[in-house]
Each structure stands twice: as structure tokens, then as C-alpha cells.
Design an enzyme around this catalytic site. Structure first.
Site, PDB file in Angstrom:
ATOM      1  N   SER A 108     -12.732  -4.297   0.453  1.00  8.53           N
ATOM      2  CA  SER A 108     -13.616  -3.462  -0.373  1.00  8.53           C
ATOM      3  C   SER A 108     -15.083  -3.820  -0.145  1.00  8.53           C
ATOM      4  O   SER A 108     -15.838  -4.010  -1.100  1.00  8.53           O
ATOM      5  CB  SER A 108     -13.268  -3.588  -1.864  1.00  8.53           C
ATOM      6  OG  SER A 108     -12.065  -2.916  -2.154  1.00  8.53           O
ATOM      7  N   PRO A 109     -15.531  -3.903   1.117  1.00  4.86           N
ATOM      8  CA  PRO A 109     -16.914  -4.322   1.386  1.00  4.86           C
ATOM      9  C   PRO A 109     -17.956  -3.340   0.871  1.00  4.86           C
ATOM     10  O   PRO A 109     -19.109  -3.730   0.659  1.00  4.86           O
ATOM     11  CB  PRO A 109     -16.956  -4.437   2.915  1.00  4.86           C
ATOM     12  CG  PRO A 109     -15.907  -3.484   3.390  1.00  4.86           C
ATOM     13  CD  PRO A 109     -14.810  -3.602   2.367  1.00  4.86           C
ATOM     14  N   LEU A 110     -17.555  -2.091   0.660  1.00  3.25           N
ATOM     15  CA  LEU A 110     -18.508  -1.087   0.176  1.00  3.25           C
ATOM     16  C   LEU A 110     -18.384  -0.854  -1.323  1.00  3.25           C
ATOM     17  O   LEU A 110     -19.025   0.046  -1.867  1.00  3.25           O
ATOM     18  CB  LEU A 110     -18.307   0.228   0.938  1.00  3.25           C
ATOM     19  CG  LEU A 110     -18.435   0.131   2.456  1.00  3.25           C
ATOM     20  CD1 LEU A 110     -18.161   1.467   3.113  1.00  3.25           C
ATOM     21  CD2 LEU A 110     -19.807  -0.394   2.859  1.00  3.25           C
ATOM     22  N   GLY A 111     -17.542  -1.648  -1.984  1.00  7.35           N
ATOM     23  CA  GLY A 111     -17.432  -1.547  -3.430  1.00  7.35           C
ATOM     24  C   GLY A 111     -16.171  -0.894  -3.944  1.00  7.35           C
ATOM     25  O   GLY A 111     -16.013  -0.713  -5.160  1.00  7.35           O
ATOM     26  N   TYR A 163       0.850  -1.188   0.000  1.00  8.97           N
ATOM     27  CA  TYR A 163       0.000   0.000   0.000  1.00  8.97           C
ATOM     28  C   TYR A 163       0.889   1.243   0.000  1.00  8.97           C
ATOM     29  O   TYR A 163       1.248   1.793   1.045  1.00  8.97           O
ATOM     30  CB  TYR A 163      -0.948   0.003   1.196  1.00  8.97           C
ATOM     31  CG  TYR A 163      -1.964  -1.118   1.191  1.00  8.97           C
ATOM     32  CD1 TYR A 163      -2.196  -1.878   0.042  1.00  8.97           C
ATOM     33  CD2 TYR A 163      -2.692  -1.434   2.338  1.00  8.97           C
ATOM     34  CE1 TYR A 163      -3.114  -2.910   0.036  1.00  8.97           C
ATOM     35  CE2 TYR A 163      -3.624  -2.459   2.327  1.00  8.97           C
ATOM     36  CZ  TYR A 163      -3.829  -3.197   1.180  1.00  8.97           C
ATOM     37  OH  TYR A 163      -4.741  -4.214   1.169  1.00  8.97           O
ATOM     38  N   HIS A 183      -0.595 -12.325   0.649  1.00 10.46           N
ATOM     39  CA  HIS A 183      -1.468 -11.351   0.005  1.00 10.46           C
ATOM     40  C   HIS A 183      -2.230 -11.916  -1.199  1.00 10.46           C
ATOM     41  O   HIS A 183      -3.437 -11.688  -1.323  1.00 10.46           O
ATOM     42  CB  HIS A 183      -0.646 -10.139  -0.439  1.00 10.46           C
ATOM     43  CG  HIS A 183      -1.447  -8.901  -0.606  1.00 10.46           C
ATOM     44  ND1 HIS A 183      -0.915  -7.631  -0.464  1.00 10.46           N
ATOM     45  CD2 HIS A 183      -2.750  -8.691  -0.913  1.00 10.46           C
ATOM     46  CE1 HIS A 183      -1.851  -6.720  -0.654  1.00 10.46           C
ATOM     47  NE2 HIS A 183      -2.967  -7.342  -0.944  1.00 10.46           N
TER      48      HIS A 183
END
Length: 286
Positions: free
Chosen positions: A208-211, A53, A128
Site C-alpha cells: 500500500s505505498p500509495l495509501g 486475496y 503473511h
């Protein structure tokens, strides 16, 4: 904050994903640290990061170092915070993502992550992403070696299929504690992995649970039932999404990415949102 279990420790049922604070579009460091502090204030005790990251080739581990600084500057007790990082993915600095799942790289990457995080043992270390050039068992074997050596406290994997989950748990001697896969209203193909984790009592961490960074704010407009249920409860569609995930299985611990204090404050409220069976069915069908 309600809690769920990773290994033998309890963590907040909503975690914080650190990626938006270090890749393209990242904010200044002051806002990022304020975001991490806001999460801690709300009872978040799982923070997810990775050495990949970062933006530029000369700043590998940017997000790990940022999290370490945020924890060190926080005014409260952070001894119960589980920092989860990952190795095996790389960013050459041109915006692309590459892979290196070789045991040599994973062990070297872990050593560098230890230094950036300033710890004697990493709380949760995750492979990863599978590298097609390296047998999966060899990559996971390196994670096992790190666990046996005390370099990491817990071992996990990411972006894995059911066969890889079973193989990893076998190689780790039954010590696999987490699987981190993409899962959201727009991306549901990891449902078999989620169900397997529930059967195995292994934490499932939706990334990325919200997209995703660019689409999280549009969740309600893209998936109308989430907006409708949100209006009925007087909350955000994002809260509804996270509550829907929490209801899927006791092993699910979403890790929404955030780079603003207000978004993580909104996300953690999902732990108190109770959805009816009818509402959950509507969301499943969305």
C-alpha cells in the site's frame, strides 16, 4: 525499467501488487489480465500476491490463479518474472481476515499455492502475518523447511518488526531475502524496519505505498508537498511518492496495487524521476 535485487535475482524496481484485482471492488477478469500484461510490457518482473486475496470462502487463491492465467496468456517471455505469494492469512468469506501461522497450515498452503501458480517451486514465499497463537519461530521454521525442501526459491516475511526480522534471518540461516511491510506517506512507522533491511541488504517491499485502494487517488490532496513536487516535474503525485521511496534505500522495491493498465503504467515511470535533496526533505517532512 531499472532493476533492484531480491536474493540473487534482479527485478524491476517497481513491482505490481495484485490484491485490488481480487478483493472487494475488483474489476472483471479481462481488465485485470490487461493490467498484468501492461505491467509486463513496462518491464515489471515482480508480481506480489497471496492465497488470501479473494472474496468468497470457496475461491481461496483467486489472485494467484488470475496471475497464473495472465502469465500463460502473455505473448512475451515471462521466464524472468518473480511471483511472490504469501501464506498464513485467511479470509473466511465474510469480509474479515483471520490468521493461521501453524507450520501445518503454512506447509499445506504452500502446496495449494504451487498448484494454483502451476510451478514446481514458488519464486518468493512469505509468511503473511504473525499469529499470536503460534510462536514466531515455529512459523518461520515452516518457511525454512519449505526452502530446504525446494518448494520455494526464496523466503520472506511480512508485517514484521525489527526483532522478528532478525529472528527470521537467524532461523533461515541468513537466507531471508525480503520484508514486506506497510509504508506510505500516511503510514511511516515501518521506517525502522526499512533501515534495518538496508543494513542487512534485505529487500524491503512497501505494501500500500500509495495509501491503499480507497485513498491512492487522493494522495496529492492529502499530502500537499507531494502534489507540489509533482506539479514542478509535470508528473503525478503517485509517481513522486514512489520515487521518494526508491530514494530511501537501494533495497526498497515498492509494490503498488493496481487494477487498471493506466495506473501501473504511471507507477513504473517513477524509476526515471530524480528528486533533489531539498525535494526529498520536503516530502520527508510532509
Amino acid at each position: 525499467m531499472r532493476t533492484r535485487r531480491i536474493g540473487d535475482v534482479q527485478v524491476g524496481a517497481i513491482g505490481l501488487g495484485g490484491m485490488p484485482m481480487s478483493i472487494e471492488g475488483r474489476p472483471d477478469e479481462q481488465r485485470s489480465i490487461a493490467t498484468i500484461h501492461a505491467a509486463l510490457d513496462e518491464g515489471v518482473t515482480l508480481i506480489d500476491t497471496a492465497d488470501a486475496y479473494h472474496l468468497h470462502a470457496d475461491e481461496v487463491g483467486h489472485n494467484e490463479a488470475l496471475i497464473a492465467r495472465a502469465l500463460a496468456s502473455y505473448g512475451g517471455d515471462t521466464s524472468d518474472v518473480l511471483v511472490a505469494t504469501k501464506g498464513g492469512h485467511l479470509r473466511p468469506g465474510d469480509g474479515s481476515w483471520t490468521l493461521d501461522g501453524s507450520p501445518e497450515h503454512l506447509k499445506e498452503a504452500c502446496e495449494e499455492s504451487l498448484k494454483r501458480l502451476g510451478v514446481d517451486a514458488i519464486g518468493l514465499y512469505q509468511f503473511h502475518r504473525p499469529d499470536p497463537r503460534v510462536p514466531y519461530g515455529e512459523s518461520v521454521g515452516a518457511i525454512r523447511d519449505l526452502l530446504d525442501a525446494g518448494k520455494i526459491r526464496f523466503a520472506g516475511i511480512s508485517n514484521a518488526n525489527p526483532d522478528q526480522i532478525r529472528q527470521a534471518n537467524e532461523i533461515l540461516g541468513g537466507r531471508l531475502v525480503s520484508v514486506q511491510n506497510q509504508f506510505s506517506p500516511a503510514f511511516r512507522s515501518s521506517e525502522p524496519e526499512l533501515e534495518l533491511c538496508a543494513e542487512m541488504d534485505v529487500a524491503f517491499l512497501p505494501w500500500s505505498p500509495l495509501g491503499g485502494i480507497s485513498q491512492a487517488g487522493e494522495l496529492g490532496s492529502r499530502f500537499a508537498p507531494f502534489a507540489e513536487v509533482a506539479r514542478d516535474h509535470g508528473v503525478s503525485p503517485q509517481q513522486v511518492c514512489l520515487a521518494w521511496m526508491l530514494a530511501k534505500a537501494p533495497v526498497v522495491i515498492p509494490i503498488p496495487g493496481s487494477s487498471r493498465p493506466e495506473t501501473i503504467r504511471d507507477s513504473v515511470k517513477a524509476v526515471d524521476l530524480e528528486l533533489s535533496a531539498e525535494e526529498l526533505a520536503r516530502l520527508d517532512a510532509a
